[in-house]
Design a protein around this motif. Structure first.
Motif, PDB file in Angstrom:
ATOM      1  N   ILE A 245    -103.922  33.689  10.524  1.00 30.51           N
ATOM      2  CA  ILE A 245    -103.198  34.743  11.250  1.00 30.51           C
ATOM      3  C   ILE A 245    -103.101  36.001  10.401  1.00 30.51           C
ATOM      4  CG2 ILE A 245    -100.938  35.428  12.164  1.00 30.51           C
ATOM      5  CD1 ILE A 245    -100.575  32.459  12.977  1.00 30.51           C
ATOM      6  N   MET A 246    -102.749  35.826   9.141  1.00 33.14           N
ATOM      7  CA  MET A 246    -102.530  36.984   8.295  1.00 33.14           C
ATOM      8  C   MET A 246    -103.832  37.709   7.950  1.00 33.14           C
ATOM      9  SD  MET A 246    -100.776  37.245   4.558  1.00 33.14           S
ATOM     10  CE  MET A 246    -100.948  38.781   3.632  1.00 33.14           C
ATOM     11  N   LEU A 247    -104.868  36.962   7.600  1.00 36.51           N
ATOM     12  CA  LEU A 247    -106.094  37.594   7.127  1.00 36.51           C
ATOM     13  C   LEU A 247    -107.041  38.004   8.251  1.00 36.51           C
ATOM     14  CD1 LEU A 247    -106.964  35.415   3.995  1.00 36.51           C
ATOM     15  CD2 LEU A 247    -105.713  37.577   4.092  1.00 36.51           C
ATOM     16  N   ASP A 248    -107.043  37.246   9.344  1.00 34.72           N
ATOM     17  CA  ASP A 248    -108.040  37.471  10.389  1.00 34.72           C
ATOM     18  C   ASP A 248    -107.452  37.846  11.735  1.00 34.72           C
ATOM     19  OD1 ASP A 248    -110.032  36.713   8.528  1.00 34.72           O
ATOM     20  OD2 ASP A 248    -109.720  34.607   8.994  1.00 34.72           O
ATOM     21  N   GLY A 249    -106.141  37.724  11.901  1.00 37.22           N
ATOM     22  CA  GLY A 249    -105.510  38.062  13.166  1.00 37.22           C
ATOM     23  C   GLY A 249    -105.221  36.839  14.007  1.00 37.22           C
ATOM     24  N   ALA A 250    -104.240  36.975  14.884  1.00 40.33           N
ATOM     25  CA  ALA A 250    -103.835  35.857  15.725  1.00 40.33           C
ATOM     26  C   ALA A 250    -104.950  35.417  16.658  1.00 40.33           C
ATOM     27  CB  ALA A 250    -102.593  36.234  16.534  1.00 40.33           C
ATOM     28  N   ASP A 251    -105.805  36.359  17.080  1.00 42.24           N
ATOM     29  CA  ASP A 251    -106.882  35.989  17.994  1.00 42.24           C
ATOM     30  C   ASP A 251    -107.981  35.190  17.309  1.00 42.24           C
ATOM     31  OD1 ASP A 251    -107.681  38.157  16.481  1.00 42.24           O
ATOM     32  OD2 ASP A 251    -108.718  39.173  18.113  1.00 42.24           O
ATOM     33  N   ALA A 252    -107.924  35.084  15.977  1.00 42.90           N
ATOM     34  CA  ALA A 252    -108.912  34.291  15.235  1.00 42.90           C
ATOM     35  C   ALA A 252    -108.502  32.830  15.097  1.00 42.90           C
ATOM     36  CB  ALA A 252    -109.135  34.895  13.851  1.00 42.90           C
ATOM     37  N   VAL A 253    -107.318  32.490  15.555  1.00 44.15           N
ATOM     38  CA  VAL A 253    -106.819  31.115  15.394  1.00 44.15           C
ATOM     39  C   VAL A 253    -107.471  30.223  16.443  1.00 44.15           C
ATOM     40  CG1 VAL A 253    -104.777  29.628  15.451  1.00 44.15           C
ATOM     41  CG2 VAL A 253    -104.650  31.884  14.393  1.00 44.15           C
ATOM     42  N   ALA A 306     -97.095  38.637   4.897  1.00 45.79           N
ATOM     43  CA  ALA A 306     -97.498  37.628   5.877  1.00 45.79           C
ATOM     44  C   ALA A 306     -96.709  37.779   7.172  1.00 45.79           C
ATOM     45  CB  ALA A 306     -97.301  36.225   5.301  1.00 45.79           C
ATOM     46  N   VAL A 307     -95.399  38.018   7.059  1.00 45.89           N
ATOM     47  CA  VAL A 307     -94.560  38.185   8.252  1.00 45.89           C
ATOM     48  C   VAL A 307     -94.935  39.468   8.993  1.00 45.89           C
ATOM     49  CG1 VAL A 307     -92.206  38.625   9.054  1.00 45.89           C
ATOM     50  CG2 VAL A 307     -92.648  36.800   7.398  1.00 45.89           C
ATOM     51  N   ALA A 308     -95.101  40.562   8.260  1.00 47.78           N
ATOM     52  CA  ALA A 308     -95.428  41.845   8.899  1.00 47.78           C
ATOM     53  C   ALA A 308     -96.746  41.759   9.662  1.00 47.78           C
ATOM     54  CB  ALA A 308     -95.489  42.957   7.850  1.00 47.78           C
ATOM     55  N   VAL A 309     -97.784  41.269   8.991  1.00 41.98           N
ATOM     56  CA  VAL A 309     -99.102  41.197   9.616  1.00 41.98           C
ATOM     57  C   VAL A 309     -99.124  40.130  10.701  1.00 41.98           C
ATOM     58  CG1 VAL A 309    -101.554  40.753   9.215  1.00 41.98           C
ATOM     59  CG2 VAL A 309    -100.236  42.064   7.547  1.00 41.98           C
ATOM     60  N   GLY A 310     -98.526  38.978  10.424  1.00 45.69           N
ATOM     61  CA  GLY A 310     -98.554  37.885  11.389  1.00 45.69           C
ATOM     62  C   GLY A 310     -97.858  38.223  12.690  1.00 45.69           C
ATOM     63  N   THR A 311     -96.668  38.787  12.609  1.00 43.13           N
ATOM     64  CA  THR A 311     -95.927  39.094  13.837  1.00 43.13           C
ATOM     65  C   THR A 311     -96.567  40.246  14.603  1.00 43.13           C
ATOM     66  OG1 THR A 311     -94.397  40.513  12.596  1.00 43.13           O
ATOM     67  CG2 THR A 311     -93.740  38.228  12.935  1.00 43.13           C
ATOM     68  N   ALA A 312     -97.065  41.252  13.894  1.00 42.23           N
ATOM     69  CA  ALA A 312     -97.731  42.362  14.584  1.00 42.23           C
ATOM     70  C   ALA A 312     -99.016  41.886  15.254  1.00 42.23           C
ATOM     71  CB  ALA A 312     -98.033  43.487  13.603  1.00 42.23           C
ATOM     72  N   SER A 313     -99.727  40.987  14.589  1.00 43.20           N
ATOM     73  CA  SER A 313    -100.959  40.454  15.158  1.00 43.20           C
ATOM     74  C   SER A 313    -100.688  39.691  16.448  1.00 43.20           C
ATOM     75  CB  SER A 313    -101.650  39.552  14.136  1.00 43.20           C
ATOM     76  OG  SER A 313    -102.856  39.036  14.649  1.00 43.20           O
ATOM     77  N   VAL A 314     -99.614  38.914  16.464  1.00 40.96           N
ATOM     78  CA  VAL A 314     -99.254  38.177  17.679  1.00 40.96           C
ATOM     79  C   VAL A 314     -98.838  39.146  18.784  1.00 40.96           C
ATOM     80  CG1 VAL A 314     -97.590  36.560  18.679  1.00 40.96           C
ATOM     81  CG2 VAL A 314     -98.661  36.055  16.486  1.00 40.96           C
ATOM     82  N   ALA A 315     -98.076  40.187  18.428  1.00 45.63           N
ATOM     83  CA  ALA A 315     -97.665  41.171  19.439  1.00 45.63           C
ATOM     84  C   ALA A 315     -98.867  41.888  20.029  1.00 45.63           C
ATOM     85  CB  ALA A 315     -96.694  42.174  18.828  1.00 45.63           C
ATOM     86  N   LEU A 316     -99.850  42.240  19.182  1.00 46.05           N
ATOM     87  CA  LEU A 316    -101.043  42.919  19.691  1.00 46.05           C
ATOM     88  C   LEU A 316    -101.824  41.989  20.620  1.00 46.05           C
ATOM     89  CD1 LEU A 316    -102.735  45.501  19.646  1.00 46.05           C
ATOM     90  CD2 LEU A 316    -103.983  44.549  17.696  1.00 46.05           C
ATOM     91  N   LEU A 317    -101.937  40.729  20.246  1.00 50.31           N
ATOM     92  CA  LEU A 317    -102.619  39.777  21.110  1.00 50.31           C
ATOM     93  C   LEU A 317    -101.847  39.573  22.413  1.00 50.31           C
ATOM     94  CD1 LEU A 317    -105.040  37.900  21.385  1.00 50.31           C
ATOM     95  CD2 LEU A 317    -103.718  36.114  20.223  1.00 50.31           C
ATOM     96  N   ALA A 318    -100.524  39.590  22.338  1.00 50.22           N
ATOM     97  CA  ALA A 318     -99.694  39.437  23.539  1.00 50.22           C
ATOM     98  C   ALA A 318     -99.863  40.614  24.495  1.00 50.22           C
ATOM     99  CB  ALA A 318     -98.222  39.285  23.152  1.00 50.22           C
ATOM    100  N   SER A 319    -100.242  41.770  23.973  1.00 49.15           N
ATOM    101  CA  SER A 319    -100.474  42.914  24.855  1.00 49.15           C
ATOM    102  C   SER A 319    -101.694  42.685  25.746  1.00 49.15           C
ATOM    103  CB  SER A 319    -100.654  44.198  24.039  1.00 49.15           C
ATOM    104  OG  SER A 319    -101.912  44.230  23.373  1.00 49.15           O
ATOM    105  N   ARG A 320    -102.555  41.730  25.367  1.00 52.75           N
ATOM    106  CA  ARG A 320    -103.731  41.382  26.171  1.00 52.75           C
ATOM    107  C   ARG A 320    -103.538  40.069  26.913  1.00 52.75           C
ATOM    108  NH1 ARG A 320    -106.552  42.275  20.933  1.00 52.75           N
ATOM    109  NH2 ARG A 320    -106.980  44.506  20.801  1.00 52.75           N
TER     110      ARG A 320
END
Length: 395
Positions: A245-253, A306-320
Motif C-alpha cells: 500500500i505504501m510503496l505501490d498504492g492501494a490499487d496494487a494490492v 506509512a499512514v499518510a501515504v496509505g490512507t491517501a492511497s485508499v481515499a484516491l482509490l475510493a474516488s474510483r
C-alpha cells in the motif's frame, strides 16, 4: 529532454487530452500505449513517433497540467486580491472554496497531482515530475499569505498540507453532506489557529455527531485494544500488504503482488485473505498498528509516512471505487483519534485539541508529510507539527 520530432500539434493535443483522462481515471497502471492508442484512434507507432517512451508522454502531460494549474491558481488569487488580512472566518471560507474547485472543476488536475504525489516516494520518474509542481504550489501559498498573516511560509505549508490531504478525500467523499460538514469544521479549526473556544460550526458535539453518522464501524485497530495481527504466515502477509500500500498504492494490492513481496504463492495469500478487500483491510489494519508503535514493518518505513501515504492511497482509490468509501471515511476518522491520543501523551490536549482539533491537525500535518515524502524525505519532519501545536494563536 529534446524533442523527438516536430509533430502535428493537433495530434499531440488529442493524445495528451486522452492521456490525462486515462491517468486521472485509472492511475499510472492504466496509462500504457496500446489502450491509449485505442482511445485516440491511432496506432502504437503514432504514439511512439510523437513521444518515444511513456516517460516522455508523462513529462509532456505533466507540463501541460502544471500550466493549467498555474492559470487556475492565478484566477483563484485574483478573486481574493482585495483582502488585506486573512482573518479566521475569511481564511476558512477560502479553504472551502479552494476544495470545492479542487474536487469539482479541477478534479482531473487534482487526480493527476495525487497520482504523482503518491507514487513519487518509490518512483524516481514520478518524483522528477511532481517536485517542480509541488514547489509551484508552495510558492503560490507563500505569496498568498505574504503581508496578510504573520509567518507566511509556515502558514503556506500548513494550508498546502491541509488542502493536499483534504482534496484527495474530497474526491472520494465530497458528495456526502456529513463529510462536507466535517471538512468545514476542520477548516475553521486550522484557520483560527486551534482556538481554546472553537468558532462557528466546529463544536465538539457537532463534530462527534457528524462522525457518528458517517462512521461505518469497520473495526480498524483501536488505540486501546490489544495489538493483534494474524499469527505466523498470515501476519507476514499482512505486513507485506501494508508495505505494498505504501510503496505501490492501494490499487496494487493483489494476491499475486503481495505474494511476491511476502515470498508466498498467490494461493497461500488467498488462503489467509480470501478477497482483495480482505487483503487491503489487513494491510490497512497493520499500518494503524504501526502508527500506534505496536507493530513494526520491515523496509525501515517511517510509520507516519506509512499512514499518510496509505490512507491517501485508499481515499484516491475510493474516488474510483465507491465500495471503498467507508474504508476511506473510517481511516480519516481513526487518524484523528490516533493523534488525539498522542497529544494527550504530549500534554498538549485541553480544549484546543479535542477530537475535532486533532482531526484538523492530522489533515494538515499528514498532508505536509505526503509533500515532503514525494520530494525525497524519508523521515517525518516534526517542525510543522511543533509550530501548529505550540505557536499558533489565531494570527
Amino acid at each position: 529532454m529534446a524533442p523527438l520530432a516536430n509533430p502535428s500539434s493537433e495530434i499531440v493535443d488529442h493524445i495528451l487530452a486522452a492521456a490525462r483522462v486515462r491517468l486521472a481515471e485509472g492511475g499510472f497502471r492504466a496509462l500504457t500505449f496500446r489502450p491509449l492508442a485505442q482511445d485516440c484512434g491511432v496506432t502504437v507507432a503514432v504514439l511512439t513517433y510523437h513521444f518515444g517512451v511513456k516517460a516522455r508522454l508523462v513529462e509532456d502531460l505533466v507540463a501541460a497540467e502544471r500550466a493549467i494549474d498555474l492559470a487556475a491558481h492565478a484566477r483563484f488569487a485574483a478573486r481574493y486580491a482585495p483582502l488585506e488580512r486573512l482573518e479566521p472566518e475569511a481564511l476558512s471560507s477560502i479553504l472551502e472554496a479552494w476544495l470545492e474547485e479542487a474536487a469539482g472543476p479541477w478534479a482531473i488536475t487534482s487526480r493527476i497531482f495525487a497520482e504523482l504525489l503518491l507514487r513519487a516516494g518509490a518512483d524516481p520518474e514520478a518524483q522528477a515530475a511532481v517536485v517542480p509542481w509541488i514547489e509551484e504550489r508552495q510558492a503560490f501559498w507563500r505569496a498568498f499569505f505574504a503581508g496578510r498573516r504573520e509567518a507566511p511560509e509556515a502558514w503556506g505549508l500548513a494550508v498546502l498540507g491541509f488542502l493536499t490531504d483534504e482534496t484527495i478525500h474530497s474526491l472520494a467523499q465530497g458528495n456526502l453532506a456529513d463529510y462536507r460538514l466535517l471538512r468545514r469544521m476542520a477548516a475553521e479549526r486550522l484557520a483560527g489557529g486551534f482556538p481554546v473556544v472553537p468558532p462557528g460550526l466546529a463544536q465538539p458535539a457537532m463534530f462527534e455527531a457528524a462522525v457518528a453518522r458517517l462512521d461505518p464501524a469497520l473495526a480498524l485497530p483501536d488505540p486501546g485494544a490489544p495489538a493483534e495481527l494474524p499469527k505466523g504466515r498470515g501476519g507476514h502477509i499482512a505486513r507485506a500488504a501494508a508495505v505494498t500500500i505504501m510503496l505501490d498504492g492501494a490499487d496494487a494490492v493483489t494476491h499475486r503482488a503481495v505474494g511476491l513481496r511476502a515470498g508466498a504463492a498467490a494461493s497461500t495469500v488467498a488462503y489467509h485473505f480470501q478477497t482483495q478487500l480482505d487483503l487491503l483491510r489487513a494491510g490497512l489494519a497493520t499500518i494503524y498498528l504501526v502508527a500506534q508503535d505496536r507493530v513494526s514493518l520491515a523496509d525501515g518505513l517511517d510509520p507516519r509516512i506509512a499512514v499518510a501515504v496509505g490512507t491517501a492511497s485508499v481515499a484516491l482509490l475510493a474516488s474510483r471505487d465507491r465500495a471503498l468509501t467507508p474504508f476511506a471515511i473510517d481511516l480519516r476518522r481513526q487518524r484523528g483519534v490516533n493523534l488525539h491520543n498522542r497529544l494527550q501523551i504530549l500534554g498538549a490536549e485541553g480544549r484546543r485539541f479535542d477530537l475535532c482539533g486533532a482531526q484538523a491537525l492530522s489533515v494538515a500535518t499528514l498532508g505536509a508529510t505526503l509533500l515532503t515524502y514525494a520530494q525525497g524525505r524519508r523521515e517525518t519532519d516534526d517542525s510543522l507539527f511543533s509550530w501548529l501545536v505550540g505557536d499558533l494563536s489565531g494570527n
